[in-house]
Design a protein around this motif. Structure first.
Motif, PDB file in Angstrom:
ATOM      1  N   HIS A  18       5.850 -21.504   3.155  1.00 30.86           N
ATOM      2  CA  HIS A  18       4.861 -20.494   3.525  1.00 30.86           C
ATOM      3  C   HIS A  18       3.791 -21.035   4.467  1.00 30.86           C
ATOM      4  N   THR A  50      13.069 -16.472   0.073  1.00 26.52           N
ATOM      5  CA  THR A  50      11.849 -15.947   0.687  1.00 26.52           C
ATOM      6  C   THR A  50      12.154 -14.728   1.539  1.00 26.52           C
ATOM      7  N   GLU A  51      13.223 -14.798   2.313  1.00 23.62           N
ATOM      8  CA  GLU A  51      13.605 -13.658   3.159  1.00 23.62           C
ATOM      9  C   GLU A  51      14.049 -12.473   2.318  1.00 23.62           C
ATOM     10  N   ARG A  54      10.986 -10.868   0.941  1.00 25.24           N
ATOM     11  CA  ARG A  54      10.265 -10.192   2.031  1.00 25.24           C
ATOM     12  C   ARG A  54      10.908  -8.835   2.343  1.00 25.24           C
ATOM     13  N   ARG A  55      12.238  -8.808   2.412  1.00 26.38           N
ATOM     14  CA  ARG A  55      12.933  -7.541   2.673  1.00 26.38           C
ATOM     15  C   ARG A  55      12.754  -6.565   1.516  1.00 26.38           C
ATOM     16  N   CYS A  57      10.336  -6.273  -0.546  1.00 23.48           N
ATOM     17  CA  CYS A  57       8.967  -5.764  -0.631  1.00 23.48           C
ATOM     18  C   CYS A  57       8.690  -4.662   0.387  1.00 23.48           C
ATOM     19  N   LYS A  58       9.529  -4.518   1.376  1.00 24.30           N
ATOM     20  CA  LYS A  58       9.335  -3.483   2.383  1.00 24.30           C
ATOM     21  C   LYS A  58       9.886  -2.140   1.932  1.00 24.30           C
TER      22      LYS A  58
END
Length: 80
Positions: A18, A50-51, A54-55, A57-58
């Motif tokens: 991060h 992490t990716e 991230r996806r 959470c969208k």
């Protein structure tokens, strides 16, 4: 810079992913991973996770599901 070793690299991997390490610590972790297959693999797993987070959470829940969940929670709260 000096090779920080597996223990330190793995302990700081989350912050490294991060970009939360100072330049010197990040450089030490990067240098270590350049020569350590095990830590490089840990880093790759961390990048994938992490990716994925991230996806995820969208995305948003459909409005009707949100309404149902909130109604259910309110019902549980009123019983206590």
């Amino acid at each position: 810079m000096s090779d920080c070793g597996c223990d330190k690299a793995k302990a700081e991997l989350e912050e490294y992913l991060h970009n939360e390490l100072c330049k010197e610590d990040a450089a030490d972790v990067r240098e270590h991973m350049a020569n350590c297959v095990s830590c490089t693999e840990e880093h790759r797993v961390g990048l994938v996770l992490t990716e994925a987070v991230r996806r995820a959470c969208k995305e948003t829940a459909p409005e009707d599901l949100r309404t149902q969940v909130l109604a259910s929670l309110r019902g549980m709260q009123s019983q206590h």
